[in-house]
Design a protein around this motif. Structure first.
Motif, mmCIF file in Angstrom:
data_model
loop_
_atom_site.group_PDB
_atom_site.id
_atom_site.type_symbol
_atom_site.label_atom_id
_atom_site.label_comp_id
_atom_site.label_asym_id
_atom_site.label_seq_id
_atom_site.Cartn_x
_atom_site.Cartn_y
_atom_site.Cartn_z
ATOM 1 N N HIS A 169 0.847 -1.203 0.000
ATOM 2 C CA HIS A 169 0.000 0.000 0.000
ATOM 3 C C HIS A 169 0.874 1.241 0.000
ATOM 4 O O HIS A 169 1.938 1.270 0.643
ATOM 5 C CB HIS A 169 -0.906 0.000 1.231
ATOM 6 N N PRO A 170 0.419 2.277 -0.647
ATOM 7 C CA PRO A 170 1.216 3.531 -0.710
ATOM 8 C C PRO A 170 1.192 4.250 0.634
ATOM 9 O O PRO A 170 0.178 4.229 1.329
ATOM 10 C CB PRO A 170 0.500 4.343 -1.795
ATOM 11 N N GLY A 206 0.633 6.944 3.365
ATOM 12 C CA GLY A 206 -0.386 7.961 3.497
ATOM 13 C C GLY A 206 -1.793 7.458 3.246
ATOM 14 O O GLY A 206 -2.760 8.126 3.607
ATOM 15 N N SER A 207 -1.898 6.283 2.632
ATOM 16 C CA SER A 207 -3.233 5.732 2.411
ATOM 17 C C SER A 207 -3.797 5.226 3.738
ATOM 18 O O SER A 207 -3.054 4.901 4.663
ATOM 19 C CB SER A 207 -3.179 4.590 1.389
ATOM 20 N N PRO A 208 -5.141 5.140 3.865
ATOM 21 C CA PRO A 208 -5.734 4.638 5.121
ATOM 22 C C PRO A 208 -5.253 3.250 5.493
ATOM 23 O O PRO A 208 -4.997 2.967 6.656
ATOM 24 C CB PRO A 208 -7.243 4.679 4.830
ATOM 25 N N THR A 209 -5.137 2.396 4.471
ATOM 26 C CA THR A 209 -4.705 1.023 4.786
ATOM 27 C C THR A 209 -3.265 1.021 5.288
ATOM 28 O O THR A 209 -2.914 0.305 6.241
ATOM 29 C CB THR A 209 -4.828 0.134 3.544
ATOM 30 N N TYR A 210 -2.445 1.816 4.604
ATOM 31 C CA TYR A 210 -1.045 1.901 5.049
ATOM 32 C C TYR A 210 -0.962 2.412 6.488
ATOM 33 O O TYR A 210 -0.226 1.867 7.322
ATOM 34 C CB TYR A 210 -0.272 2.825 4.113
ATOM 35 N N ASP A 211 -1.723 3.480 6.797
ATOM 36 C CA ASP A 211 -1.689 4.030 8.159
ATOM 37 C C ASP A 211 -2.193 3.002 9.177
ATOM 38 O O ASP A 211 -1.677 2.902 10.307
ATOM 39 C CB ASP A 211 -2.560 5.294 8.226
ATOM 40 N N LYS A 254 8.786 1.579 2.016
ATOM 41 C CA LYS A 254 8.320 0.668 0.972
ATOM 42 C C LYS A 254 9.433 0.448 -0.031
ATOM 43 O O LYS A 254 10.012 1.391 -0.546
ATOM 44 C CB LYS A 254 7.099 1.269 0.279
#
Length: 960
Positions: A632-633, A635-640, A832
């Motif tokens: 996941h990139p 800053g994305s919600p999933t990454y956070d 990443k």
């Protein structure tokens, strides 16, 4: 019945009469059994019970105790007989079966086989609570009282309660009455024997004061074994009530036996009882009234015969009166001569008749030949003074013996030495007297060997001397007092204690040597010994008579009795244990310190176990979270979300390391720390949790010196102190966190509150593990203990100042270190990056936790390594390698069942000498470090680990 067998012995007539009746009773009983056996009624069982019995008959085993006469025993021909056995045979005839039998000599073996399932039926057994745990019982088919037997001459009756005051009571091991008496009278001195005969013989020979067995067995054994010195002194309240015992697992068999016993008629039961109980000494033939009547009849017959004989004698007396008188005189003379000859011959002492003048032996007995070793033909006709037969080795001894005889006419107990045929000597007492026979003087002498008695007396004198030497040299105070508490013997240690010679002590009491309060204490221990015959062992504190210093003694005092059993004094042995008491107090202090250390050790073990399991859980969470961050990139919600999970798992790992630091008593890692920064972070955390009702003040020194330590462990310690302070202020209050430099070498952190405070006793116990003043379910008692452990591990000091109602102040002092580079915080975010371009590795993963396996597989997939073989044990890993698996890398967990990591590593290294191995553990202790240093190519990987940790280790070994 009790009155009829009080003496438990009968004359020959009673015995023969009883035997005759027993014979007739046996014939009747056999006839009855044969008659009953031919008409055995299977109709007493239901069809279902008959089917069950036919199916299970072969597996049912019946136990017989063959030493329980007259109930069950082996007769002279080796056949099983007895009252209970006759009942069993009658039951089998009624049921139409014959069960398999096993013979035993005691109940313990039988009960053991019942418990193991090898025995299903026990015949002739009394129900008790202990036996009821594994046996069910039929209705009793006979009851016999248990009696108390003593030796003849005992006066008065004995009750069951009197057994407790006897010195020794013989009981048969495992009997029901034994179980009852030992449970009811625990103070009774029980002498447990193997069988009934041993029970009676111990009492008959005086080894026990009394025996308790059932009346029938006692009567039978006394009659058959010829024991004549026992009598019944009373009965117990318990009786033997014989039943058939059935294993608890056989309820159908119990019902069948109940029906079999119920089918026996009263007449059959009475016939069996009369046969065996009468033979055991309860037959009416043994009644004194029957024998008195028989004796009276016999006397009448004898009187009639005597009258006829007298009448005949009167008719003949006138013809043969003189002839009869001469015959009577001759018979009396012959009888007297025969009696004297028999006594002369069989006496164990040496009887000798010699002529006084020449010493010729005229007659000797067998006792003299045994004493001297000479045969009769060696002595008779030869002289003791000729020198040819040197029975008297010293002629002067015989001359003195003869001179005393001529002067006094007799000699009494003259001690002399005699010579045996084998040239050895013995010492004897000689008594002699001169008598006339055929006009010549003869000597009748009696010789008694006293060699053994003299040896015993000499040994006794030597023993007494050794005892005196021991008492004089023993390092204890030994003394004897009479019934008036006056000293009659003291050893040198007592003289040393009093500072006086023995002659100035003997005849005096304790009041001449000790102060009044000490005399009172000594008299309290002497009184029960002399007045009640008790043995006393106790401490006595009094003053030493010589130096007047307080002393503590251990005194043992026993009563002294004369031959009649009357107490005439006491013997005491006292030992000065003052130094031992002091040593004991010191030992108690050391024991308390050791106990404290052991509690801390157990906490360490607890911490290690918890850490292992928690690290596995956190490792799985951290591994999956960091692996998914790659997908996941930033800053994305999933990454956070995954970053937050990784951060939480990392913090959990930090807490686990803190717990391990407490267990190890040393920091997990040491970095340069700014305690002001740690306290500020602590304050921010508290502001969002527990400080809604408490005011927090920070008083931090701006130039606070740095220190080296484990930031997570110290943070945890500060948190414990702050939570305790908040708990001490249930309403409102102020919490102050203060830092300052004490000097150039030390810094101090203070945690202060104005709460309820603690008492002095609570302050002293506060650092102890598991000690807490909080309510149930509100505290573990580990907080301050862990703080103290953390401070000690950082080479620091902790002090607690508190008073009830005045708040608490905890001061922590740490040594200052030289400043280094700024401490960098741990960046939990994983950059990443693309998987390594290196070829996919063949990885062997060995871990017994499925969570760790799943998360580690994801990490390797993220790194581009898909050929991962996962196994749960070291044994499986070795099996795969031996089967041909060639891994490029091995991840081996230390804590696993079976061989574990420590056992698997050397075998794995032998199979794969060059393959890199990552040894995974949640507790990097000395044992793990030793494994790494012992085997080449092995690196240590601590749980929990994420993607960055795994990549770092792979790069360090050239596989990144």
């Amino acid at each position: 019945m009790f009155a009829r067998v009080r003496e438990l012995s009968w004359g020959r007539a009673a015995t023969w009469g009883t035997c005759a009746l027993a014979f007739l009773g046996t014939c009747c009983l056999v006839f009855s059994l044969l008659a009953c056996g031919t008409s055995a009624t299977k109709d007493i069982l239901s069809a279902e019970e008959r089917r069950w019995l036919a199916t299970n008959q072969d597996r049912i085993v019946l136990a017989l105790e063959t030493t329980y006469a007259p109930f069950v025993f082996s007769d002279a021909n080796g056949h099983t007989a007895g009252l209970a056995h006759e009942h069993l045979r009658l039951v089998e005839s009624r049921l139409g079966v014959r069960f398999r039998r096993r013979e035993f000599s005691n109940l313990d073996d039988i009960f053991g086989k019942v418990r193991s399932g090898e025995i299903q039926v026990v015949n002739a057994v009394t129900e008790t609570p202990a036996r009821a745990e594994f046996l069910s019982f039929t209705k009793p088919y006979i009851s016999v009282p248990n009696v108390i037997l003593v030796r003849k001459g005992h006066e008065g009756a004995l009750r069951e309660e009197d057994l407790g005051r006897l010195k020794k009571v013989s009981l048969v091991r495992s009997y029901a009455v034994t179980e009852y008496l030992t449970r009811t009278y625990p103070e009774m001195a029980a002498n447990l024997v193997s069988d009934d005969l041993a029970c009676l013989l111990d009492t008959s020979f005086g080894r026990s004061d009394a025996a308790v067995i059932d009346l029938a067995t006692a009567s039978y054994l006394i009659e058959t074994k010829g024991i004549t010195n026992l009598q019944v002194a009373g009965e117990t309240r318990s009786q033997i009530r014989l039943s058939v015992g059935i294993a608890k697992t056989e309820p159908q068999l119990l019902a069948i036996f109940q029906k079999g016993l119920g089918a026996i008629t009263d007449a059959e039961h009475q016939a069996i009882r009369n046969h065996w109980i009468s033979a055991a000494g309860q037959s009416p033939l043994a009644s004194w009234k029957i024998w008195a009547a028989a004796g009276g009849l016999l006397v009448l017959v004898l009187i009639a015969i005597t009258l006829v004989l007298v009448w005949n004698r009167i008719l003949r007396r006138k013809v043969a009166l003189r002839t009869q008188a001469l015959a009577e005189e001759s018979a009396a003379l012959k009888e007297s001569e025969a009696l004297f000859s028999k006594a002369f011959a069989v006496c164990p002492d040496g009887f000798v008749i010699t002529r006084l003048e020449d010493g010729v032996y005229l007659e000797i007995n067998e006792g003299f030949t045994q004493l001297t070793g000479f045969r009769r033909e060696d002595i008779i006709g030869r002289s003791s003074i000729s020198g040819a037969l040197p029975v008297w080795p010293d002629p002067k001894d015989r001359e003195g013996f003869v001179h005393a005889l001529r002067e006094n006419g007799e000699v009494i107990d003259l001690e002399a030495t005699f010579l045996k045929k084998d040239r050895t000597t013995f010492t004897a007492l000689v008594s002699a007297k001169i008598f006339l026979a055929h006009g010549e003087k003869h000597i009748l002498s009696i010789t008694r060997d006293i060699t053994e008695q003299k040896r015993i007396h000499a040994a006794l004198r030597d023993s007494e001397k050794r005892l005196r030497d021991i008492l004089n040299s023993v390092n204890a105070y030994v003394f004897i007092k009479d019934a008036s508490y006056r000293y009659t013997y003291v050893n040198p240690k007592v003289c040393e204690l009093f500072g006086l010679p023995a002659e100035e002590i003997l005849g005096k009491g304790d009041d001449a040597f000790f102060p009044a309060d000490s005399v009172r204490e000594i008299r309290e221990s002497d009184h029960p010994v002399i007045e009640r015959g008790e043995m006393i062992a106790r401490e006595e504190r009094n003053l030493s008579a010589a130096d007047r210093q307080p002393r503590t003694y251990w005194a043992v005092k026993i009563p002294l009795r004369d031959d009649a059993g009357k107490i005439y004094g006491l013997c005491g042995i006292s030992t000065d244990i003052t130094s031992l008491k002091e040593a004991e107090e010191a030992r108690s202090l050391l024991q308390a310190q050791l106990h404290q250390a052991q509690k801390l050790d157990s906490l360490g073990s607890l911490a290690g176990g918890v850490a292992h399991d928690m690290n596995n859980v956190l490792g799985a969470i951290l591994g999956l979270a960091t692996a998914n961050l790659q997908s996941h990139p930033p800053g994305s919600p999933t990454y956070d979300a995954f970053a937050t999970i990784a951060k939480a798992a990392t913090r959990g790992g930090t807490m686990v390391r803190s717990l391990l630091g407490f267990a190890r008593q040393s920091p997990a890692e040491e970095l340069e720390l700014d305690l002001n920064t740690l306290l500020q972070e602590e304050a921010r955390l508290l502001a969002h949790t527990t400080l809604s009702r408490v005011q927090l003040k920070l008083d931090l020194a701006p130039d606070l010196g740095p220190m080296r330590g484990d930031a997570s462990a110290l943070t945890h310690a500060f948190m414990n102190l702050c939570v305790n302070a908040v708990d001490a202020m249930p309403e409102t209050g102020t919490l102050i966190l203060r830092t300052r430099n004490l000097d150039s070498d030390w810094i101090e952190i203070e945690v202060e509150d104005n709460g309820t405070g603690m008492s002095k006793e609570v302050v002293e116990k506060a650092p102890d593990p598991f000690f807490t003043t909080k309510g149930v379910d509100k505290g573990t008692g580990l907080g301050l203990s862990m703080v103290f452990s953390t401070v000690k591990a950082h080479r620091g000091q902790m002090t607690i100042q508190s008073e009830l109602g005045q708040g608490t102040r905890v001061a922590l002092r740490f040594p200052v270190c030289a400043k280094e580079s700024q401490v960098q915080g741990l960046d939990l975010a994983v950059a990443k990056s693309k998987p390594s371009l290196q070829a996919s590795l063949n990885v062997l993963l060995v871990d017994d936790d499925e969570l760790i396996q799943s998360s580690t597989l994801e990490l390797f997939k993220t790194l581009g390594h898909c050929m991962v073989s996962a196994v749960l044990t070291g044994e499986e890993a070795l099996a795969q390698v031996e089967a041909g698996l060639k891994p490029d890398l091995v991840l081996l967990d230390i804590n696993m069942p079976g061989l574990g990591g420590a056992g698997t590593l050397p075998r794995l290294r032998a199979l794969c000498p060059t393959v890199p191995i990552l040894l995974v553990t949640g507790q990097a202790d000395q044992a793990a470090q030793t494994l790494v240093s012992t085997h080449p190519g092995v690196n240590l990987l601590s749980k929990p680990f994420g993607l960055r940790d795994l990549r770092k280790y792979l790069e360090s070994i050239g596989l990144g």
